[in-house]
Design an enzyme around this catalytic site. Structure first.
Site, PDB file in Angstrom:
ATOM      1  N   ARG A 224      37.305  52.612  47.281  1.00  0.00           N
ATOM      2  CA  ARG A 224      37.625  51.351  47.958  1.00  0.00           C
ATOM      3  C   ARG A 224      36.633  50.242  47.631  1.00  0.00           C
ATOM      4  NH1 ARG A 224      39.368  53.389  53.211  1.00  0.00           N
ATOM      5  NH2 ARG A 224      41.217  54.580  52.771  1.00  0.00           N
TER       6      ARG A 224
ATOM      7  N   ASP B 297      44.507  39.377  61.492  1.00  0.00           N
ATOM      8  CA  ASP B 297      43.938  40.591  60.896  1.00  0.00           C
ATOM      9  C   ASP B 297      42.472  40.331  60.570  1.00  0.00           C
ATOM     10  OD1 ASP B 297      45.377  43.270  59.571  1.00  0.00           O
ATOM     11  OD2 ASP B 297      43.421  42.782  58.681  1.00  0.00           O
TER      12      ASP B 297
HETATM   13  C1  LIG Z   1      47.432  50.216  58.879  1.00  0.00           C
HETATM   14  S1  LIG Z   1      47.411  48.461  59.042  1.00  0.00           S
HETATM   15  C2  LIG Z   1      48.694  48.224  60.240  1.00  0.00           C
HETATM   16  C3  LIG Z   1      49.518  46.988  59.952  1.00  0.00           C
HETATM   17  C4  LIG Z   1      50.708  46.774  60.880  1.00  0.00           C
HETATM   18  N1  LIG Z   1      50.288  46.561  62.248  1.00  0.00           N
HETATM   19  C5  LIG Z   1      51.657  47.934  60.799  1.00  0.00           C
HETATM   20  O1  LIG Z   1      51.739  48.743  61.736  1.00  0.00           O
HETATM   21  O2  LIG Z   1      52.341  48.073  59.783  1.00  0.00           O
HETATM   22  C6  LIG Z   1      45.914  48.254  60.002  1.00  0.00           C
HETATM   23  C7  LIG Z   1      45.361  46.846  59.920  1.00  0.00           C
HETATM   24  O3  LIG Z   1      44.364  46.708  60.930  1.00  0.00           O
HETATM   25  C8  LIG Z   1      43.381  45.821  60.444  1.00  0.00           C
HETATM   26  N2  LIG Z   1      42.148  45.997  61.227  1.00  0.00           N
HETATM   27  C9  LIG Z   1      41.261  47.026  61.215  1.00  0.00           C
HETATM   28  N3  LIG Z   1      40.256  46.797  62.067  1.00  0.00           N
HETATM   29  C10 LIG Z   1      40.510  45.609  62.646  1.00  0.00           C
HETATM   30  C11 LIG Z   1      39.819  44.831  63.624  1.00  0.00           C
HETATM   31  N4  LIG Z   1      38.666  45.230  64.156  1.00  0.00           N
HETATM   32  N5  LIG Z   1      40.355  43.639  63.979  1.00  0.00           N
HETATM   33  C12 LIG Z   1      41.520  43.209  63.438  1.00  0.00           C
HETATM   34  N6  LIG Z   1      42.218  43.907  62.511  1.00  0.00           N
HETATM   35  C13 LIG Z   1      41.716  45.100  62.121  1.00  0.00           C
HETATM   36  C14 LIG Z   1      43.237  46.209  58.982  1.00  0.00           C
HETATM   37  O4  LIG Z   1      42.667  45.172  58.213  1.00  0.00           O
HETATM   38  C15 LIG Z   1      44.678  46.527  58.593  1.00  0.00           C
HETATM   39  O5  LIG Z   1      45.316  45.438  57.967  1.00  0.00           O
END
Ligand SMILES: C[S@@+](CC[C@H](N)C(=O)[O-])C[C@H]1O[C@@H](n2cnc3c(N)ncnc32)[C@H](O)[C@@H]1O
Length: 278
Positions: free
Chosen positions: A40, A149
């Protein structure tokens, strides 16, 4: 400038990186998956002119550069998503929840929805397409779909509203492609009428306060709490609870549960579960 010696990463390097990621995003990384740092962080290493994770750790320790630290935390996020992911929550929204909410708001004529952890925007745009496709009575209403995000790269992609053929093939009904996208070479761009309903920006869900103060009617907080500790989930859900309208609805990912059942009523319907604030 200090000379950087390229040697394989040591357990202490991985532990330094895990702590850094936790401090900036509250994402808990399992030591058994330390090997993921190599893949990554590969692009970040290249951009910094480095070849080994250990060199990056040395640089981080030397410079204490907040932008580089943030880039590491963002590179370790998992941004997996797709249009109409898991299908059923969107069906329940369409058939049960929105008709009731729209009726309850027929005088104020406004709806606010939040895709919290929106990744590259497919979740927010799916909601927007659903509203336009099935609720023509909402034309003229004030509709706001916020997408936030942690990771700025995916926020920029969401703002660009541009998706590759492979992303389009995941979960999008053909009629939606024809109606709501313009074809541009290998890519497809969301049409303005859908884009105009959505607004994306970077925000950390775990760095209080939450990025909004006005309440939401629907919050999608899906597939992100799995990366957080129990304490982080608890604090986040308390904040989310305060941000939901009294008759609002929360959707979590299929494997996620509210930590504090005293705050939420779980409703199982349409083969899925949503949560109402108590
Ligand atoms: C697996 S994706 C899920 C996307 C969408 N909600 C879905 O279910 O398809 C998780 C997302 O959470 C974001 N993320 C992780 N930690 C976070 C934080 N502390 N605050 C905001 N976003 C976060 C990541 O950047 C990523 O884009």
């Amino acid at each position: 400038m200090a000379t950087l010696v390229a040697t394989p990463a040591k357990p202490t390097d991985y532990s330094y990186l895990r702590k850094l990621v936790f401090n900036l995003s509250q994402n808990v990384l399992d030591p058994s998956r330390d090997y993921l740092f190599e893949t990554r962080l590969a692009r970040l290493l290249r951009n910094q002119g480095l070849t080994h994770v250990e060199e990056l750790v040395q640089l981080l320790q030397l410079r204490k550069d907040p932008r580089l630290e943030k880039a590491v935390a963002e590179a370790m996020t998992i941004n997996e998503t797709s249009f109409f992911r898991d299908g059923r929550p969107f069906e329940v929204l369409r058939t049960e929840l929105l008709p009731r909410m729209i009726d309850a708001r027929k005088h104020q004529r406004s709806l606010r929805l939040w895709s919290a952890a929106s990744s590259s925007g497919q979740e927010a745009y799916s909601i927007a397409m659903l509203l336009r496709e099935h609720f023509p009575q909402l034309l003229g209403w004030k509709i706001r779909i916020e997408g936030t995000d942690l990771c700025t790269e995916v926020v920029h992609k969401a703002q660009s509203a541009t998706y590759h053929r492979i992303e389009m093939n995941r979960g999008l009904p053909a009629r939606h492609i024809v109606r709501y996208f313009d074809h541009l070479g290998e890519d497809w761009v969301v049409k303005k009428e859908i884009r105009d309903l959505c607004n994306f920006r970077a925000a950390n869900l775990c760095a209080p306060p939450l990025p909004f103060t006005e309440p939401f009617d629907v919050i999608f907080l899906r597939n992100v709490m799995i990366y957080f500790s129990m304490d982080t989930r608890k604090t986040l859900l308390q904040g989310i609870h305060k941000l939901l309208a009294p008759d609002g609805v929360l959707f979590l990912g299929a494997s996620e549960q509210p930590v504090d059942p005293a705050l939420w009523k779980a409703v199982i319907t349409g083969g899925t579960c949503h949560f109402l604030p108590k």
